[in-house]
Design a protein around this motif. Structure first.
Motif, PDB file in Angstrom:
ATOM      1  N   THR A 197       0.830  -1.078   0.018  1.00  0.00           N
ATOM      2  CA  THR A 197      -0.127   0.123   0.107  1.00  0.00           C
ATOM      3  C   THR A 197       0.820   1.366  -0.047  1.00  0.00           C
ATOM      4  O   THR A 197       0.653   2.330  -0.603  1.00  0.00           O
ATOM      5  CB  THR A 197      -1.004   0.064   1.393  1.00  0.00           C
ATOM      6  OG1 THR A 197      -1.634  -1.110   1.256  1.00  0.00           O
ATOM      7  CG2 THR A 197      -1.822   1.181   1.298  1.00  0.00           C
ATOM      8  N   GLN A 200       2.171   1.819  -3.406  1.00  0.00           N
ATOM      9  CA  GLN A 200       1.063   2.300  -4.446  1.00  0.00           C
ATOM     10  C   GLN A 200       0.961   3.999  -3.846  1.00  0.00           C
ATOM     11  O   GLN A 200       0.835   4.929  -5.082  1.00  0.00           O
ATOM     12  CB  GLN A 200      -0.105   1.588  -3.982  1.00  0.00           C
ATOM     13  CG  GLN A 200      -0.105   0.277  -4.515  1.00  0.00           C
ATOM     14  CD  GLN A 200      -1.284  -0.521  -4.286  1.00  0.00           C
ATOM     15  OE1 GLN A 200      -2.077  -0.186  -3.371  1.00  0.00           O
ATOM     16  NE2 GLN A 200      -1.430  -1.778  -4.864  1.00  0.00           N
ATOM     17  N   LYS A 201       0.791   4.366  -2.922  1.00  0.00           N
ATOM     18  CA  LYS A 201       0.424   5.701  -2.294  1.00  0.00           C
ATOM     19  C   LYS A 201       1.693   6.563  -2.862  1.00  0.00           C
ATOM     20  O   LYS A 201       1.656   7.702  -3.152  1.00  0.00           O
ATOM     21  CB  LYS A 201       0.458   5.861  -0.977  1.00  0.00           C
ATOM     22  CG  LYS A 201      -0.955   5.167  -0.357  1.00  0.00           C
ATOM     23  CD  LYS A 201      -1.267   5.456   0.860  1.00  0.00           C
ATOM     24  CE  LYS A 201      -2.657   5.203   1.504  1.00  0.00           C
ATOM     25  NZ  LYS A 201      -2.978   5.317   2.916  1.00  0.00           N
TER      26      LYS A 201
END
Length: 221
Positions: A197, A200-201
């Motif tokens: 995550t 991705q951010k």
């Protein structure tokens, strides 16, 4: 930048690791010659200086620093032997800003470093920059190419730990212990999920977080 002068390699490595993990930049040296060689290139914000060193003693080094127009304003914390009142008095009389009594805990060392930096008017490092990523610990903000990135608390802590130790590989078990305060026996997939995550951010900057197969993760500068 903080310089740590300590001839015991294991102690020196722990000091450097702790300071780096707490957001400082730190370098270690085993004796006077290496310290003064480094001082010709970089003036540190603070020096942690052991008294018992091979060759020139820590007090001798301290006196040289304080006699130098170029180095006399560098704050110095002396590491003294347990129960040696003379070492403490001699160090303070020679111009030391504070002292640590061996054996000392790493968190005590960090606390004294912060206190001396505050008194000397120097600011501890609160902004980390690596590639396209800027992390501000004081404001709890992460920016990528000027764009603010919304992270959860654990994602922020994970990124801060990696950025404070570029090139250092952290196992999943270590990350669980440091970030989640959970034992190594706990399921490690939560680490993988947070790394995924986080990457991705961070967008294109997420590629800085590398997977070390069979070991864990690191971030490259």
């Amino acid at each position: 930048m903080i310089f740590a002068v300590e001839d015991d390699e294991s102690i020196r490595e722990i000091e450097i690791y702790t300071l780096n993990s707490m957001g400082f930049k730190a370098q270690g040296f085993s004796d006077a010659s290496l310290l003064f060689e480094a001082l010709e290139k970089t003036i540190p914000d603070l020096i942690i200086l052991d008294i018992m060193l091979p060759g020139e003693s820590g007090v001798g080094i301290l006196r040289r620093l304080k006699a130098s127009h170029e180095y006399r304003d560098i704050p110095v914390i002396m590491a003294t032997a347990k129960g040696s009142e003379y070492d403490k008095v001699e160090s303070l009389d020679a111009g030391a800003d504070d002292y640590l009594v061996k054996p000392f805990g790493m968190m005590e060392m960090v606390s004294r470093v912060k206190a001396v930096l505050r008194r000397s008017g120097k600011k501890e490092t609160s902004v980390l920059t690596l590639g396209l990523i800027t992390l501000n610990k004081a404001e709890h903000v992460v920016m990528v190419e000027g764009r603010k990135i919304a992270l959860t608390l654990k994602e922020f802590d994970l990124l801060e730990l990696l950025m404070s130790n570029p090139g250092i590989v952290f196992t999943r078990e270590t990350l669980l212990d440091r970030i989640w305060m959970q034992s190594a026996g706990t399921e490690t997939r939560t680490v993988d999920a947070h790394i995924k995550t986080l990457r991705q951010k961070l967008g294109s900057a997420g590629a800085l977080i590398e997977t070390v197969r069979g070991v864990g993760y690191r971030i490259e500068g």
